[in-house]
Design a protein around this motif. Structure first.
Motif, PDB file in Angstrom:
ATOM      1  N   GLU A  57       0.768  -1.165   0.109  1.00  0.00           N
ATOM      2  CA  GLU A  57       0.016   0.107  -0.082  1.00  0.00           C
ATOM      3  C   GLU A  57       0.655   1.126   0.060  1.00  0.00           C
ATOM      4  O   GLU A  57       0.327   2.365  -0.046  1.00  0.00           O
ATOM      5  CB  GLU A  57      -0.772  -0.018   1.168  1.00  0.00           C
ATOM      6  CG  GLU A  57      -2.065  -1.103   1.249  1.00  0.00           C
ATOM      7  CD  GLU A  57      -2.801  -0.981  -0.032  1.00  0.00           C
ATOM      8  OE1 GLU A  57      -3.505   0.260  -0.357  1.00  0.00           O
ATOM      9  OE2 GLU A  57      -3.339  -2.141  -0.765  1.00  0.00           O
ATOM     10  N   GLY A  58       2.095   1.094   0.150  1.00  0.00           N
ATOM     11  CA  GLY A  58       3.099   2.252  -0.043  1.00  0.00           C
ATOM     12  C   GLY A  58       3.274   2.929   1.244  1.00  0.00           C
ATOM     13  O   GLY A  58       4.100   3.974   1.447  1.00  0.00           O
ATOM     14  N   TYR A  59       2.965   2.256   2.366  1.00  0.00           N
ATOM     15  CA  TYR A  59       3.163   2.718   3.514  1.00  0.00           C
ATOM     16  C   TYR A  59       4.699   2.512   4.075  1.00  0.00           C
ATOM     17  O   TYR A  59       5.117   3.270   4.924  1.00  0.00           O
ATOM     18  CB  TYR A  59       2.397   2.189   4.891  1.00  0.00           C
ATOM     19  CG  TYR A  59       0.954   2.399   4.367  1.00  0.00           C
ATOM     20  CD1 TYR A  59       0.472   3.931   5.040  1.00  0.00           C
ATOM     21  CD2 TYR A  59       0.129   1.704   3.980  1.00  0.00           C
ATOM     22  CE1 TYR A  59      -0.748   4.350   4.866  1.00  0.00           C
ATOM     23  CE2 TYR A  59      -1.254   2.030   3.882  1.00  0.00           C
ATOM     24  CZ  TYR A  59      -1.628   3.139   4.262  1.00  0.00           C
ATOM     25  OH  TYR A  59      -3.135   3.633   4.190  1.00  0.00           O
ATOM     26  N   LEU A  60       5.070   1.350   3.452  1.00  0.00           N
ATOM     27  CA  LEU A  60       6.528   0.982   4.202  1.00  0.00           C
ATOM     28  C   LEU A  60       7.365   0.682   2.930  1.00  0.00           C
ATOM     29  O   LEU A  60       6.995   0.159   1.795  1.00  0.00           O
ATOM     30  CB  LEU A  60       6.508  -0.352   4.899  1.00  0.00           C
ATOM     31  CG  LEU A  60       5.935  -0.379   6.252  1.00  0.00           C
ATOM     32  CD1 LEU A  60       5.924  -1.533   6.797  1.00  0.00           C
ATOM     33  CD2 LEU A  60       6.738   0.806   7.177  1.00  0.00           C
ATOM     34  N   ALA A  61       8.679   1.228   3.192  1.00  0.00           N
ATOM     35  CA  ALA A  61       9.692   0.659   1.856  1.00  0.00           C
ATOM     36  C   ALA A  61      10.043  -0.580   2.208  1.00  0.00           C
ATOM     37  O   ALA A  61       9.652  -1.464   3.374  1.00  0.00           O
ATOM     38  CB  ALA A  61      10.766   1.687   2.127  1.00  0.00           C
ATOM     39  N   LYS A  62      11.004  -1.169   1.827  1.00  0.00           N
ATOM     40  CA  LYS A  62      11.643  -2.442   2.026  1.00  0.00           C
ATOM     41  C   LYS A  62      12.344  -2.687   3.625  1.00  0.00           C
ATOM     42  O   LYS A  62      12.904  -1.448   3.891  1.00  0.00           O
ATOM     43  CB  LYS A  62      13.030  -2.821   1.093  1.00  0.00           C
ATOM     44  CG  LYS A  62      13.545  -4.208   1.349  1.00  0.00           C
ATOM     45  CD  LYS A  62      14.565  -4.577   0.446  1.00  0.00           C
ATOM     46  CE  LYS A  62      15.152  -5.706   0.570  1.00  0.00           C
ATOM     47  NZ  LYS A  62      16.661  -5.736   0.928  1.00  0.00           N
ATOM     48  N   THR A  63      12.086  -3.502   4.202  1.00  0.00           N
ATOM     49  CA  THR A  63      12.321  -3.654   5.845  1.00  0.00           C
ATOM     50  C   THR A  63      13.834  -3.693   5.856  1.00  0.00           C
ATOM     51  O   THR A  63      14.559  -4.576   5.159  1.00  0.00           O
ATOM     52  CB  THR A  63      11.678  -4.848   6.409  1.00  0.00           C
ATOM     53  OG1 THR A  63      10.148  -4.750   6.018  1.00  0.00           O
ATOM     54  CG2 THR A  63      11.955  -4.527   7.793  1.00  0.00           C
ATOM     55  N   GLU A  64      14.335  -2.846   6.823  1.00  0.00           N
ATOM     56  CA  GLU A  64      15.894  -3.364   7.251  1.00  0.00           C
ATOM     57  C   GLU A  64      15.906  -3.485   8.674  1.00  0.00           C
ATOM     58  O   GLU A  64      15.099  -2.928   9.544  1.00  0.00           O
ATOM     59  CB  GLU A  64      16.495  -1.757   7.095  1.00  0.00           C
ATOM     60  CG  GLU A  64      16.457  -1.443   5.707  1.00  0.00           C
ATOM     61  CD  GLU A  64      17.612   0.002   5.487  1.00  0.00           C
ATOM     62  OE1 GLU A  64      18.260   0.234   6.402  1.00  0.00           O
ATOM     63  OE2 GLU A  64      17.147   0.669   4.847  1.00  0.00           O
ATOM     64  N   PHE A  65      16.720  -4.562   9.183  1.00  0.00           N
ATOM     65  CA  PHE A  65      16.377  -5.061  10.483  1.00  0.00           C
ATOM     66  C   PHE A  65      17.703  -4.486  11.300  1.00  0.00           C
ATOM     67  O   PHE A  65      18.850  -4.745  10.309  1.00  0.00           O
ATOM     68  CB  PHE A  65      16.193  -6.553  10.399  1.00  0.00           C
ATOM     69  CG  PHE A  65      14.827  -7.074  10.062  1.00  0.00           C
ATOM     70  CD1 PHE A  65      13.825  -6.852  10.919  1.00  0.00           C
ATOM     71  CD2 PHE A  65      14.575  -7.164   8.743  1.00  0.00           C
ATOM     72  CE1 PHE A  65      12.555  -7.229  10.689  1.00  0.00           C
ATOM     73  CE2 PHE A  65      13.400  -7.503   8.173  1.00  0.00           C
ATOM     74  CZ  PHE A  65      12.193  -7.552   9.175  1.00  0.00           C
ATOM     75  N   TYR A  66      17.646  -4.248  12.370  1.00  0.00           N
ATOM     76  CA  TYR A  66      19.096  -3.679  12.997  1.00  0.00           C
ATOM     77  C   TYR A  66      19.185  -4.726  14.260  1.00  0.00           C
ATOM     78  O   TYR A  66      18.164  -4.874  15.015  1.00  0.00           O
ATOM     79  CB  TYR A  66      19.008  -2.419  13.404  1.00  0.00           C
ATOM     80  CG  TYR A  66      19.167  -1.442  12.286  1.00  0.00           C
ATOM     81  CD1 TYR A  66      20.130  -1.095  11.529  1.00  0.00           C
ATOM     82  CD2 TYR A  66      17.802  -0.998  11.716  1.00  0.00           C
ATOM     83  CE1 TYR A  66      20.136  -0.291  10.491  1.00  0.00           C
ATOM     84  CE2 TYR A  66      17.769  -0.362  10.594  1.00  0.00           C
ATOM     85  CZ  TYR A  66      19.046   0.211  10.164  1.00  0.00           C
ATOM     86  OH  TYR A  66      19.050   0.945   8.790  1.00  0.00           O
ATOM     87  N   THR A  67      20.402  -5.051  14.673  1.00  0.00           N
ATOM     88  CA  THR A  67      20.580  -6.053  15.775  1.00  0.00           C
ATOM     89  C   THR A  67      21.351  -4.963  16.729  1.00  0.00           C
ATOM     90  O   THR A  67      22.192  -4.085  16.434  1.00  0.00           O
ATOM     91  CB  THR A  67      21.520  -6.944  15.396  1.00  0.00           C
ATOM     92  OG1 THR A  67      20.937  -7.692  14.459  1.00  0.00           O
ATOM     93  CG2 THR A  67      21.820  -7.893  16.731  1.00  0.00           C
TER      94      THR A  67
END
Length: 123
Positions: free
Chosen positions: A14-24
């Protein structure tokens, strides 16, 4: 969300989020797990409630989360954070607002009108 594998896929489509990035985080949380809890995580992909509560209350870990937000906000306009619990989400959102960062906590307790308002402001 019906027709989607999970809410993140819906929000991305729906265009709310870009590709997810995860951080540790560099902090492990110092949570001591019983063998039963380790088995639940490994075999059932389920994190026991007791562990989630411990993570949410860990001050050092929460400071690391806030520091990560402070760093990320300089490079990103929008950030979505999944907390250990509803209470943890509410606390982190409160602390971010105290730091001058616009933040909201959305959960099953959030009314649909408030959820829609937050999602629209996030887009």
């Amino acid at each position: 969300m019906e027709g989607y594998a999970n809410p993140i896929h819906y929000l991305q489509s729906e265009g709310y989020l870009a590709k997810t990035e995860f951080y540790t985080l560099g902090h492990t949380g110092n949570v001591q797990l019983t063998q039963s809890e380790i088995n639940a995580i490994q075999n059932e992909f389920d994190i026991p409630e007791k562990v989630l509560v411990q993570l949410g209350k860990n001050e050092i870990r929460n400071i690391e989360i806030l520091k990560k937000f402070r760093d990320l906000i300089t490079r990103h306009r929008r950030i979505m954070f999944f907390a250990a619990s509803v209470e943890h989400s509410e606390m982190i959102a409160f602390l971010l607002r105290a730091m001058g960062i616009e933040a909201y906590s959305v959960s099953g307790k959030t009314s649909s009108s408030e959820r829609n308002r937050v999602i629209q402001s996030f887009k």
